[in-house]
Scaffold this motif. Structure first.
Motif, short mmCIF file in Angstrom:
data_model
loop_
_atom_site.label_atom_id
_atom_site.label_comp_id
_atom_site.label_asym_id
_atom_site.label_seq_id
_atom_site.Cartn_x
_atom_site.Cartn_y
_atom_site.Cartn_z
N PRO A 1 19.16 6.90 -3.29
CA PRO A 1 18.51 5.68 -3.79
C PRO A 1 18.61 4.50 -2.82
O PRO A 1 17.74 3.62 -2.82
N LYS A 2 19.65 4.48 -2.01
CA LYS A 2 19.84 3.34 -1.10
C LYS A 2 18.73 3.27 -0.05
O LYS A 2 18.53 2.22 0.57
N THR A 3 18.01 4.35 0.14
CA THR A 3 16.93 4.37 1.12
C THR A 3 15.74 3.51 0.69
O THR A 3 14.98 3.03 1.51
N TYR A 4 15.61 3.30 -0.62
CA TYR A 4 14.40 2.71 -1.19
C TYR A 4 14.59 1.22 -1.46
O TYR A 4 15.59 0.80 -2.05
N SER A 5 13.59 0.45 -1.03
CA SER A 5 13.66 -1.00 -1.17
C SER A 5 12.95 -1.51 -2.42
O SER A 5 13.30 -2.57 -2.94
N TYR A 6 11.95 -0.78 -2.87
CA TYR A 6 11.13 -1.25 -3.98
C TYR A 6 11.21 -0.25 -5.13
O TYR A 6 11.09 0.95 -4.93
N TRP A 7 11.41 -0.80 -6.33
CA TRP A 7 11.63 0.02 -7.51
C TRP A 7 10.74 -0.43 -8.67
O TRP A 7 10.55 -1.64 -8.87
N GLY A 8 10.25 0.55 -9.41
CA GLY A 8 9.61 0.24 -10.67
C GLY A 8 10.67 -0.08 -11.72
O GLY A 8 11.87 0.12 -11.50
N SER B 1 0.85 -1.18 0.00
CA SER B 1 0.00 0.00 0.00
C SER B 1 0.88 1.23 0.00
O SER B 1 1.63 1.47 0.96
N LEU B 2 0.83 2.01 -1.08
CA LEU B 2 1.68 3.19 -1.17
C LEU B 2 1.46 4.15 -0.02
O LEU B 2 2.37 4.89 0.36
N ASP B 3 0.27 4.15 0.54
CA ASP B 3 -0.04 5.08 1.62
C ASP B 3 0.81 4.81 2.86
O ASP B 3 0.98 5.69 3.70
N ALA B 4 1.35 3.62 2.98
CA ALA B 4 2.13 3.27 4.17
C ALA B 4 3.62 3.48 3.97
O ALA B 4 4.41 3.22 4.88
N TYR B 5 4.02 3.90 2.78
CA TYR B 5 5.44 4.01 2.45
C TYR B 5 5.83 5.43 2.11
O TYR B 5 5.00 6.25 1.72
N GLU B 6 7.11 5.71 2.25
CA GLU B 6 7.67 6.92 1.72
C GLU B 6 7.98 6.67 0.23
O GLU B 6 8.41 5.58 -0.14
N LEU B 7 7.76 7.67 -0.57
CA LEU B 7 7.80 7.47 -2.02
C LEU B 7 8.79 8.42 -2.68
O LEU B 7 9.01 9.53 -2.20
N GLY B 8 9.34 7.97 -3.78
CA GLY B 8 10.28 8.82 -4.49
C GLY B 8 10.21 8.60 -5.99
O GLY B 8 9.75 7.55 -6.46
N TRP B 9 10.65 9.60 -6.71
CA TRP B 9 10.87 9.50 -8.14
C TRP B 9 12.34 9.79 -8.40
O TRP B 9 12.90 10.74 -7.85
N PHE B 10 12.93 8.99 -9.24
CA PHE B 10 14.33 9.13 -9.60
C PHE B 10 14.44 9.11 -11.12
O PHE B 10 13.53 8.68 -11.82
N ARG B 11 15.59 9.54 -11.60
CA ARG B 11 15.86 9.41 -13.02
C ARG B 11 17.33 9.13 -13.23
O ARG B 11 18.17 9.46 -12.40
N GLN B 12 17.61 8.50 -14.36
CA GLN B 12 19.00 8.19 -14.68
C GLN B 12 19.22 8.39 -16.17
O GLN B 12 18.57 7.73 -17.00
N ALA B 13 20.11 9.31 -16.48
CA ALA B 13 20.49 9.55 -17.85
C ALA B 13 21.68 8.66 -18.20
O ALA B 13 22.43 8.25 -17.30
N PRO B 14 21.89 8.37 -19.47
CA PRO B 14 23.02 7.51 -19.86
C PRO B 14 24.35 8.06 -19.36
O PRO B 14 24.63 9.25 -19.52
N GLY B 15 25.12 7.21 -18.73
CA GLY B 15 26.43 7.61 -18.24
C GLY B 15 26.42 8.41 -16.96
O GLY B 15 27.47 8.86 -16.49
N LYS B 16 25.24 8.59 -16.38
CA LYS B 16 25.14 9.36 -15.14
C LYS B 16 24.58 8.53 -14.02
O LYS B 16 23.96 7.48 -14.25
N GLU B 17 24.78 9.00 -12.79
CA GLU B 17 24.24 8.31 -11.64
C GLU B 17 22.73 8.56 -11.53
O GLU B 17 22.21 9.55 -12.05
N ARG B 18 22.08 7.67 -10.81
CA ARG B 18 20.65 7.84 -10.57
C ARG B 18 20.45 9.07 -9.68
O ARG B 18 21.09 9.20 -8.65
N GLU B 19 19.53 9.93 -10.09
CA GLU B 19 19.29 11.20 -9.42
C GLU B 19 17.90 11.22 -8.81
O GLU B 19 16.91 10.94 -9.50
N GLY B 20 17.80 11.57 -7.55
CA GLY B 20 16.51 11.74 -6.93
C GLY B 20 15.90 13.06 -7.33
O GLY B 20 16.56 14.09 -7.26
N ILE B 21 14.65 13.06 -7.78
CA ILE B 21 14.01 14.30 -8.20
C ILE B 21 12.83 14.67 -7.32
O ILE B 21 12.42 15.83 -7.29
#
Length: 120
Positions: free
Chosen positions: A104-111, A27-47
């Motif tokens: 990103p290390k904070t998050y356990s579940y990823w799309g 249930s998303l309501d019980a979790y903290e949520l995030g959106w990230f993005r990753q461009a080619p050759g770059k690290e994953r960025e939290g947005i």
């Protein structure tokens, strides 16, 4: 547990896209949520990061991107406006239990990611 991201595509500079992330098995309501993005050759960025009613955005997207959540559909959304070529990346939704932020290390579940290309 599965997060299913969708809505990516190709858009011109200045255009808009809406990404969706539907959760099954949690249930998303019980979790903290995030959106990230990753461009080619770059690290994953939290947005964006969301905890309860608080939402924070990275400076790179502040004022252009908006996160929302629909508890009834167990989904969250990323509304992206005034897109720029530098927004081109694969976008990921994520859920965390008991922690939040842009690490990103904070998050356990990823799309699985959905790709956005902004053409100039």
């Amino acid at each position: 547990v599965q997060l299913q991201a969708s809505g990516g595509g190709v858009v011109q500079t200045g255009g808009s896209l809406r990404l969706s992330c539907v959760a099954t098995g949690l249930s998303l309501d019980a979790y903290e949520l995030g959106w990230f993005r990753q461009a080619p050759g770059k690290e994953r960025e939290g947005i964006s990061t969301m905890s309860k009613d608080l939402t924070y955005y990275a400076d790179s997207v502040k004022g252009r991107f908006t996160v929302s959540k629909d508890n009834g559909n167990n989904a969250m959304y990323l509304e992206m406006n005034n897109l720029k070529p530098e927004d081109t990346a694969t976008y990921y939704c994520a859920a965390a239990w008991g922690g939040w932020g842009f690490d990103p290390k904070t998050y356990s579940y990823w799309g699985q990611g959905t790709h956005v290309t902004v053409s100039s």
